[in-house]
Design a protein around this motif. Structure first.
Motif, PDB file in Angstrom:
ATOM      1  N   TRP A  82       0.994  -1.200  -0.015  1.00 23.57           N
ATOM      2  CA  TRP A  82      -0.123  -0.048   0.182  1.00 23.57           C
ATOM      3  C   TRP A  82       0.808   1.346  -0.091  1.00 23.57           C
ATOM      4  CZ3 TRP A  82      -4.124   1.916  -1.508  1.00 23.57           C
ATOM      5  CH2 TRP A  82      -4.784   3.066  -1.064  1.00 23.57           C
ATOM      6  N   LEU A  83       1.951   1.279   0.720  1.00 21.29           N
ATOM      7  CA  LEU A  83       2.790   2.474   0.813  1.00 21.29           C
ATOM      8  C   LEU A  83       3.554   2.657  -0.581  1.00 21.29           C
ATOM      9  CD1 LEU A  83       4.196   4.314   2.687  1.00 21.29           C
ATOM     10  CD2 LEU A  83       6.086   2.518   2.606  1.00 21.29           C
ATOM     11  N   TYR A  84       3.972   1.778  -1.223  1.00 20.53           N
ATOM     12  CA  TYR A  84       4.587   1.704  -2.475  1.00 20.53           C
ATOM     13  C   TYR A  84       3.652   2.077  -3.708  1.00 20.53           C
ATOM     14  CZ  TYR A  84       9.255   1.083  -0.971  1.00 20.53           C
ATOM     15  OH  TYR A  84      10.535   1.090  -0.407  1.00 20.53           O
ATOM     16  N   VAL A  85       2.470   1.428  -3.621  1.00 22.76           N
ATOM     17  CA  VAL A  85       1.251   2.027  -4.468  1.00 22.76           C
ATOM     18  C   VAL A  85       1.023   3.530  -4.308  1.00 22.76           C
ATOM     19  CG1 VAL A  85      -1.085   1.799  -4.905  1.00 22.76           C
ATOM     20  CG2 VAL A  85       0.223  -0.400  -4.700  1.00 22.76           C
ATOM     21  N   ASN A  86       0.867   3.904  -3.061  1.00 29.26           N
ATOM     22  CA  ASN A  86       0.594   5.447  -2.985  1.00 29.26           C
ATOM     23  C   ASN A  86       1.875   6.276  -3.465  1.00 29.26           C
ATOM     24  OD1 ASN A  86      -1.946   5.998  -1.568  1.00 29.26           O
ATOM     25  ND2 ASN A  86      -1.346   4.700  -0.174  1.00 29.26           N
ATOM     26  N   TYR A  87       2.993   5.796  -3.279  1.00 27.04           N
ATOM     27  CA  TYR A  87       4.280   6.460  -3.894  1.00 27.04           C
ATOM     28  C   TYR A  87       4.169   6.548  -5.294  1.00 27.04           C
ATOM     29  CZ  TYR A  87       6.827   5.921   0.615  1.00 27.04           C
ATOM     30  OH  TYR A  87       7.401   5.988   1.971  1.00 27.04           O
ATOM     31  N   LEU A  88       3.803   5.497  -5.981  1.00 36.74           N
ATOM     32  CA  LEU A  88       3.527   5.629  -7.212  1.00 36.74           C
ATOM     33  C   LEU A  88       2.649   6.313  -7.921  1.00 36.74           C
ATOM     34  CD1 LEU A  88       5.435   3.809  -9.049  1.00 36.74           C
ATOM     35  CD2 LEU A  88       3.770   2.093  -8.960  1.00 36.74           C
ATOM     36  N   LYS A  89       1.486   6.420  -7.141  1.00 42.88           N
ATOM     37  CA  LYS A  89       0.408   7.103  -7.446  1.00 42.88           C
ATOM     38  C   LYS A  89       0.693   8.744  -7.523  1.00 42.88           C
ATOM     39  CE  LYS A  89      -3.775   4.702  -5.794  1.00 42.88           C
ATOM     40  NZ  LYS A  89      -4.834   4.852  -4.776  1.00 42.88           N
ATOM     41  N   ARG A  90       1.412   9.198  -6.498  1.00 41.93           N
ATOM     42  CA  ARG A  90       1.918  10.369  -6.464  1.00 41.93           C
ATOM     43  C   ARG A  90       3.126  10.765  -7.420  1.00 41.93           C
ATOM     44  NH1 ARG A  90       2.802  10.772   0.256  1.00 41.93           N
ATOM     45  NH2 ARG A  90       0.563  10.871   0.648  1.00 41.93           N
ATOM     46  N   LYS A  91       3.861   9.850  -7.807  1.00 43.68           N
ATOM     47  CA  LYS A  91       4.727  10.022  -8.807  1.00 43.68           C
ATOM     48  C   LYS A  91       4.243  10.311 -10.245  1.00 43.68           C
ATOM     49  CE  LYS A  91       9.064   9.323  -6.097  1.00 43.68           C
ATOM     50  NZ  LYS A  91      10.417   8.325  -6.139  1.00 43.68           N
ATOM     51  N   LEU A  92       3.337   9.336 -10.381  1.00 44.24           N
ATOM     52  CA  LEU A  92       2.664   9.342 -11.851  1.00 44.24           C
ATOM     53  C   LEU A  92       1.931  10.686 -12.009  1.00 44.24           C
ATOM     54  CD1 LEU A  92       1.288   5.843 -11.817  1.00 44.24           C
ATOM     55  CD2 LEU A  92       3.001   6.768 -13.489  1.00 44.24           C
ATOM     56  N   ALA A  93       1.173  11.065 -10.993  1.00 42.43           N
ATOM     57  CA  ALA A  93       0.466  12.546 -11.052  1.00 42.43           C
ATOM     58  C   ALA A  93       1.507  13.773 -11.118  1.00 42.43           C
ATOM     59  CB  ALA A  93      -0.060  12.734  -9.582  1.00 42.43           C
ATOM     60  N   SER A  94       2.710  13.506 -10.406  1.00 43.52           N
ATOM     61  CA  SER A  94       3.872  14.797 -10.501  1.00 43.52           C
ATOM     62  C   SER A  94       4.401  14.690 -11.939  1.00 43.52           C
ATOM     63  CB  SER A  94       4.881  14.165  -9.416  1.00 43.52           C
ATOM     64  OG  SER A  94       5.507  13.422  -9.935  1.00 43.52           O
ATOM     65  N   VAL A  95       4.262  13.596 -12.662  1.00 44.43           N
ATOM     66  CA  VAL A  95       4.959  13.687 -14.132  1.00 44.43           C
ATOM     67  C   VAL A  95       3.748  14.013 -15.073  1.00 44.43           C
ATOM     68  CG1 VAL A  95       7.044  12.433 -13.356  1.00 44.43           C
ATOM     69  CG2 VAL A  95       5.056  11.077 -14.730  1.00 44.43           C
ATOM     70  N   GLN A  96       2.558  14.118 -14.590  1.00 45.23           N
ATOM     71  CA  GLN A  96       1.396  14.217 -15.578  1.00 45.23           C
ATOM     72  C   GLN A  96       1.262  13.095 -16.496  1.00 45.23           C
ATOM     73  OE1 GLN A  96       2.781  18.010 -17.369  1.00 45.23           O
ATOM     74  NE2 GLN A  96       2.507  19.178 -15.723  1.00 45.23           N
ATOM     75  N   SER A  97       1.123  12.042 -15.938  1.00 44.67           N
ATOM     76  CA  SER A  97       0.993  10.556 -16.379  1.00 44.67           C
ATOM     77  C   SER A  97      -0.518  10.636 -16.526  1.00 44.67           C
ATOM     78  CB  SER A  97       1.459   9.461 -15.674  1.00 44.67           C
ATOM     79  OG  SER A  97       1.162   8.602 -16.321  1.00 44.67           O
ATOM     80  N   ASP A  98      -0.972  10.027 -17.939  1.00 41.08           N
ATOM     81  CA  ASP A  98      -2.371   9.787 -17.742  1.00 41.08           C
ATOM     82  C   ASP A  98      -2.728   8.309 -17.280  1.00 41.08           C
ATOM     83  OD1 ASP A  98      -1.539   8.140 -19.979  1.00 41.08           O
ATOM     84  OD2 ASP A  98      -2.343   8.963 -21.557  1.00 41.08           O
TER      85      ASP A  98
END
Length: 122
Positions: A82-98
């Motif tokens: 869960w921790l790493y899924v959240n890290y990934l969500k934030r990083k995807l959002a920060s690079v403006q990923s779709d």
């Protein structure tokens, strides 16, 4: 020689240096994700994103995600998923990923493509 060339092609197909889905590219070797901009990932985040991208759209249970998160012989707590899924969500959002990862603590999780990713809206 044909066998060697065939083996080399297969290894490339199963372990590509870069994976692209939507507007997002994961450079597996450099552990970077790029969409609107680029950000570095930890080795675990890169392994997790690679697993999600190879299984985009599929519902993945927490145990399968857990197995792909750690390295051989490494003991993890499943709460780290869960921790790493959240890290990934934030990083995807920060690079403006779709791309974004859907799911709640305990899974299942699913990488979805579509729309601009804003952390917390999925």
């Amino acid at each position: 020689m044909a066998r060697v060339r065939s083996q080399t092609r297969r290894q490339g197909a199963f372990n590509p240096g870069k994976i692209t889905l939507g507007n997002t590219t994961l450079d597996v070797e450099a552990a970077e994700v790029q969409a609107g901009n680029t950000i570095s990932l930890s080795p675990k985040e890169a392994r997790l994103l690679r697993y999600f991208m190879k299984n985009a759209g599929k519902s993945l249970d927490e145990n399968s995600v857990f197995r792909h998160l750690g390295e051989e012989g490494e003991t993890e707590d499943q709460d780290e998923v869960w921790l790493y899924v959240n890290y990934l969500k934030r990083k995807l959002a920060s690079v403006q990923s779709d791309l974004t990862v859907e799911g709640q603590r305990g899974g299942p999780y699913r990488l979805v493509h579509g729309g601009v990713n804003t952390y917390g809206s999925h």
